[in-house]
Design a protein around this motif. Sequence first.
Motif, PDB file in Angstrom:
ATOM      1  N   ASP A   1       0.257   3.851  -2.992  1.00 13.73           N
ATOM      2  CA  ASP A   1      -0.326   5.144  -2.628  1.00 13.73           C
ATOM      3  C   ASP A   1       0.669   6.292  -2.750  1.00 13.73           C
ATOM      4  O   ASP A   1       0.266   7.461  -2.798  1.00 13.73           O
TER       5      ASP A   1
ATOM      6  N   THR B   1      -0.426   7.710  -5.990  1.00 12.58           N
ATOM      7  CA  THR B   1      -1.716   8.401  -6.061  1.00 12.58           C
ATOM      8  C   THR B   1      -1.674   9.763  -5.389  1.00 12.58           C
ATOM      9  O   THR B   1      -2.367  10.692  -5.805  1.00 12.58           O
TER      10      THR B   1
ATOM     11  N   ARG C   1      -7.026   4.337  -4.670  1.00 15.77           N
ATOM     12  CA  ARG C   1      -6.175   4.018  -3.532  1.00 15.77           C
ATOM     13  C   ARG C   1      -6.091   2.501  -3.326  1.00 15.77           C
ATOM     14  O   ARG C   1      -7.009   1.744  -3.674  1.00 15.77           O
ATOM     15  N   HIS C   2      -4.969   2.086  -2.772  1.00 19.12           N
ATOM     16  CA  HIS C   2      -4.719   0.663  -2.551  1.00 19.12           C
ATOM     17  C   HIS C   2      -5.829   0.035  -1.701  1.00 19.12           C
ATOM     18  O   HIS C   2      -6.306  -1.071  -2.002  1.00 19.12           O
TER      19      HIS C   2
ATOM     20  N   ALA D   1       0.830  -1.200   0.000  1.00 17.81           N
ATOM     21  CA  ALA D   1       0.000   0.000   0.000  1.00 17.81           C
ATOM     22  C   ALA D   1       0.864   1.249   0.000  1.00 17.81           C
ATOM     23  O   ALA D   1       0.530   2.250  -0.645  1.00 17.81           O
TER      24      ALA D   1
END
Length: 392
Positions: free
Chosen positions: A25, A28, A37-38, A21
């Motif tokens: 992220d 992003t 998002r993850h 993650a």
Amino acid sequence: MEPVAANLRLRLLESITDVSATDWDALTGPAAPPFVRHAWLAAMEESGSATKETGWEPQHLTLWRGKKLVAASPAYRKHHSMGEYIYDFAWAGAAERLGIEYYPKLVVGAPLSPATSARFLIAPGEDVPTLRLALIQAAVESAKESGCSSVHFLYPLEEEAALLEEQGLARRITLQFHWKNPGYRSYDDYLSRFDSKRRSQLKRERGAAATQGITVRTVRGAELGLEHARRAYRFYEATCASRGPWGQVQLTEDFFVRAFQAMPEQVELVQAERGGEVIAGAFNLVTAERLYGRYWGCFEEHPFLHFHVCLYHSVEESIQAGRQVFEPGAGGEHKISRGFEPTAVHSAHLIFHRTLDRAVRDFLHREHAHLSPAVEQAEQLAGLKPWPPPGR
């Protein structure tokens, strides 16, 4: 597969959890819409909502320089066209008549999430133009190698759609209806943009709840719990059941549980209560700038309750929070007369069979010719007065 650009390695992920993650992220950014998002993608996949078995086979495109993730696009091999909201069922029918296997196809975007957000996620400090082109190349080549009929970028940013068109994909523009905040200071400011007849209608529709003994409020933050996640699923399930064959249940209850647990700062649940019981509600997502309406449902039918829970209540809260846009989701021409403005959303398509690709491009050309008249008609129906009013 050969590198798509100098010093880059393409890796296709069969699950979003194949990358951390933190790494995903970082591409992003903290202000990104939740749908890329993850945590959101992981909730979709790990809950069994977006998997190969449900027709959403993860094939995320990731570009690496050594051990560093520098760019990515969420992508899925699709085995049907449900849950996309950029409708291509007619294209699939045309393919069948031509004897072409339309499925699987490669979809670049987030499952069951008809909201615009970046489709090319690039690490800070990287060469954005080069990596965007590399991701486009990766999408096309990986689609061909995995036996897909086509590539479809759904809900990219406008600038991304323009680039995709430059690279030879067919661009499609369709409409959603968004509420936009030009600087309202209060809900009365919003109402003042309508003529007296429409203003009275909106007041009557929103005020109906009080006469029905119904109160509406938003549950957010620390107050949210497992019961709210399960309730959100029941709302979603009830709405699907009311829509016949088009109301296919695609999300599991576990998806809502995971989303509420993983993203509490971006999840909200609007609840309508009567006699101490929750009878209706809406599952929304938020950022500092935007509110996204996702799923509504009710256990009791009451006149105008849908408009209050899904539109008016969230418009007022958006004004109070200073949000700029409220996206209530796909479709819904009923939103126009309530001040939601026609807004272009984009997609881009490349079909590898030349005859079908040419037919789709011809269709899109004809469809685009009707776009401006549709926008003009929607704006006339909305009838919003200019803002700010003269003298302010």
